[in-house]
Structures are given as C-alpha cells and as structure tokens.
Design an enzyme around this catalytic site. Structure first.
Site, PDB file in Angstrom:
ATOM      1  CE1 TYR A   1      -5.699   5.303  26.218  1.00  0.00           C
ATOM      2  CE2 TYR A   1      -5.014   6.599  24.319  1.00  0.00           C
ATOM      3  CZ  TYR A   1      -5.852   6.401  25.398  1.00  0.00           C
ATOM      4  OH  TYR A   1      -6.849   7.304  25.647  1.00  0.00           O
TER       5      TYR A   1
ATOM      6  CB  THR B   1      -6.068   8.363   5.216  1.00  0.00           C
ATOM      7  OG1 THR B   1      -4.703   7.921   5.116  1.00  0.00           O
ATOM      8  CG2 THR B   1      -6.123   9.721   5.890  1.00  0.00           C
ATOM      9  CB  THR B   2      -5.179   2.904   5.339  1.00  0.00           C
ATOM     10  OG1 THR B   2      -4.560   2.946   6.620  1.00  0.00           O
ATOM     11  CG2 THR B   2      -4.299   3.616   4.329  1.00  0.00           C
TER      12      THR B   2
ATOM     13  CG  HIS C   1       0.489  10.527   6.685  1.00  0.00           C
ATOM     14  ND1 HIS C   1      -0.540   9.820   6.121  1.00  0.00           N
ATOM     15  CD2 HIS C   1       0.259  11.843   6.408  1.00  0.00           C
ATOM     16  CE1 HIS C   1      -1.385  10.677   5.524  1.00  0.00           C
ATOM     17  NE2 HIS C   1      -0.908  11.900   5.678  1.00  0.00           N
TER      18      HIS C   1
ATOM     19  CG  HIS D   1      -1.739  -1.138   1.444  1.00  0.00           C
ATOM     20  ND1 HIS D   1      -2.642  -1.563   0.505  1.00  0.00           N
ATOM     21  CD2 HIS D   1      -1.829  -2.022   2.464  1.00  0.00           C
ATOM     22  CE1 HIS D   1      -3.242  -2.648   0.946  1.00  0.00           C
ATOM     23  NE2 HIS D   1      -2.762  -2.951   2.126  1.00  0.00           N
TER      24      HIS D   1
ATOM     25  CG  HIS E   1       2.545   5.710   5.981  1.00  0.00           C
ATOM     26  ND1 HIS E   1       2.129   5.588   7.284  1.00  0.00           N
ATOM     27  CD2 HIS E   1       1.571   6.436   5.366  1.00  0.00           C
ATOM     28  CE1 HIS E   1       0.970   6.203   7.436  1.00  0.00           C
ATOM     29  NE2 HIS E   1       0.605   6.734   6.287  1.00  0.00           N
TER      30      HIS E   1
ATOM     31  CG  HIS F   1      -0.709   8.610   1.726  1.00  0.00           C
ATOM     32  ND1 HIS F   1      -1.571   7.535   1.715  1.00  0.00           N
ATOM     33  CD2 HIS F   1      -0.378   8.810   3.022  1.00  0.00           C
ATOM     34  CE1 HIS F   1      -1.764   7.107   2.957  1.00  0.00           C
ATOM     35  NE2 HIS F   1      -1.048   7.863   3.765  1.00  0.00           N
TER      36      HIS F   1
HETATM   37 ZN   LIG Z   1      -0.996   7.790   5.795  1.00  0.00          ZN
END
Ligand SMILES: [Zn+2]
Ligand SMILES: *[C@@H]1O[C@H](CO)[C@@H](O)[C@H](O)[C@H]1NC(C)=O
Ligand SMILES: *[C@@H]1O[C@H](CO)[C@@H](O)[C@H](O)[C@H]1NC(C)=O
Length: 297
Positions: free
Chosen positions: A153, A232-233, A145, A88, A120, A122
């Site tokens: 957490y 966004t995925t 990103h 991806h 990563h 895009h």
């Molecule tokens: Zn992203």
C-alpha cells in the site's frame, strides 16, 4: 456504567462527524477519560476485531507459525530521531536506515513485507499499571508499539482501509527495583529524552544514531502471540496484524515515572493512556514459541 452528561456531549459531537475525520492523523482529538464513547465519533471503535485483548498461553492455537524475520532492524538510521509529545503519547517516525530503506518485518502471520513507520508507548500512573495487552491475566507497566505498514500500500490512508494494512509489534515492560541500566540502548535514549518532552507538542532529538533493534535489547524475538485486531486509538480501524512478544522486558523503577511527568494538550498529566480490554469473540489467537522451548517442555 452510564454517564448521561457525557453521552449527551458525544451525541452533540456527532454533528461534527464529517469534520472530525478530516483531522490529520496526529491531531485526532480523543481522550482516555471515556474510551467507551469513542465509537460515537469513530464507528470502528464499536465494531469487530478490536484491540487490545487479554492473551492467555492456555487459550492459544500452538500451530507452527513461522518466525518473524527482521530486515535492517540492526542497521543504523541515516538520521537522528525526532521524539514528540503529541498529547496522547510519545512517538517518533522511523527514519530510513543507511541502506536507504526502513527496517521491515515479514513472517509470523504476515504474508507480505511490512516497513516500520513509527514507535510510541502506552503507560499507567503511580496508581495503575498501563500496558494495553494482558499476558496470562497480568497487566504490565509499559507497552511499546512499533507500527509497520504493508509495503503493497502506498499511504497510511490506504493501509488503514485494508485488513492486512498494518502490523504492530508490541513489547511489554515490567518495573524492577534496580538502578542499573538494562541492555536496551535505544530505549535508554528515549527514557533520557522524556524530561525534555513534558509539554504538549514539544519535541526532542537525542544525539545518538540508533538502530530499531536496539529498542528490543536482548528480547527473545522467537516467542510471540499473534492475532487480527485493530488500532487501539481512534479511529480503531480493524486493520492490524498484532504480534505481542511473550518475554517481558525490565524497566527500572527510576525510569518508568518519567512517562508520568508528561502533559497533554490541556496541560493535565498524560497518564493511563491505555485502552480498556476488548472482547476476543470468535477470533483465533496464535502463539509461536522458540524451538529451544519446545525442546525443554
Ligand atoms: Zn499503540
Ligand atoms: C474501507 O472503506 C470503506 C468505505 O469507506 C468502509 O466501509 C470499510 O469499512 C473500510 N474498511 C476498513 C477495513 O477500514
Ligand atoms: C506543533 O509544533 C509545530 C512546530 O514545532 C507547529 O508547526 C505546530 O503548529 C504545532 N502544533 C500544534 C497543534 O500546536
């Protein structure tokens, strides 16, 4: 638009739902051929607070957001990066720094400390620009990103179920007709690695010890947009406090096409891996500007 065949396909896939969510996070199967259909398998994708959105300087709330604070961003990692083509995008996990902890951020919309986990990209294609967020009506060529997890957490799973679980820093890039390498040493290492990452699941380790800050070069870190949004995925969890920098960095027209050479798990060109714009609805978008800018305007 209506695609009966695709809809039927996804409705049949619905029966696989219990299994689909069991995939480990980097083996999620989805495609950019029909992002409007993600919601049939991943319900959050059709839900609220979705990303990306179009950011407009005239429609923001110019309140005095505090600046972002960058911790350990300019300290070297204690290990080399392992870049991977996951079908991806190209991504790497952020190693710890020589101080034993990962780089972290706080400030902006963040009420806690968020440590950097992964980076990563895009991108588009030779036909289309491929940033996810739009800035003042313009789509740019590339978007990076840097994904951070709230340190309160313990795991990605836990963070992905909390509205303040993740913080993503987004940097947009604009192609320039210049051969000279810009002052983005970290980014240049990644661009130089892309030719080794053509095949799905291939990985490559550049031989340089980098800092996370070197991916940002001389970016003005004081000027950014911020809002509550989502991954966004798939699974599109609405758990991301987005911080999108207002300055757009340059990338050479000789470097950008290296992204278009990558291939997905079916051996097809890995291009146009950006999600369509989502509606802002009643969300508030904030902008923080550098103090120097307030001075001049
Ligand atoms: Zn992203
Ligand atoms: C957290 O998990 C619950 C139960 O699975 C789910 O209903 C809720 O939507 C999740 N919240 C977020 C923000 O993902
Ligand atoms: C990706 O490669 C690693 C080793 O390099 C291997 O263990 C793993 O099974 C591969 N994954 C897929 C989905 O092919």
């Amino acid at each position: 638009m209506h695609f009966p065949a695709i809809e039927d396909f996804y409705k049949r896939l619905l029966f696989l739902l219990p299994f689909a969510t069991e995939f480990p996070s980097d083996d999620r199967r989805f495609s950019y051929d029909a992002p409007m259909q993600w919601q049939y398998i991943y319900p959050h994708c059709g839900g609220s607070d979705q990303s990306p959105i179009s950011l407009n300087a005239h429609k923001v709330i110019p309140i005095g957001l505090p600046p972002l604070h960058f911790g350990l961003y300019d300290e070297p990692f204690d290990d080399l990066l392992i870049l991977r083509n996951n079908g991806h995008t190209v991504e790497f996990s952020v190693p710890t720094t020589v101080y034993g902890e990962r780089p972290y951020i706080t400030g902006g919309l963040l009420g806690d400390f968020y440590e950097a986990m992964a980076v990563h990209f895009h991108w588009g294609s030779s036909q289309q620009k491929g940033s996810e967020h739009l800035l003042n009506g313009r789509r740019y060529d590339l978007e990076m990103h840097i994904v951070h997890r709230n340190t309160k957490y313990q795991s990605d799973e836990e963070a992905r179920n909390q509205t303040d679980g993740l913080a993503v820093l987004a940097v947009l890039f604009k192609v320039v007709r210049s051969n000279y390498l810009h002052y983005q040493p970290g980014l240049n290492e990644i661009l130089g690695s892309l030719l080794h990452l053509s095949d799905f699941n291939s990985s490559y380790t550049p031989a340089a010890f980098l800092t996370l800050g070197s991916l940002l070069g001389n970016l003005d870190r004081g000027n950014f947009y911020a809002y509550q949004g989502s991954l966004t995925t798939p699974p599109c969890s609405p758990v991301v406090l987005w911080h999108v920098f207002a300055e757009v960095l340059p990338i050479s027209h000789l470097e950008l096409p290296k992204f278009w050479q990558l291939r997905d798990r079916r051996g097809r060109p890995l291009i146009n891996n950006f999600r369509p714009l989502q509606s802002i609805k009643r969300r508030q978008v904030f902008q923080r500007r550098s103090p120097e800018e307030y001075f001049w305007t």
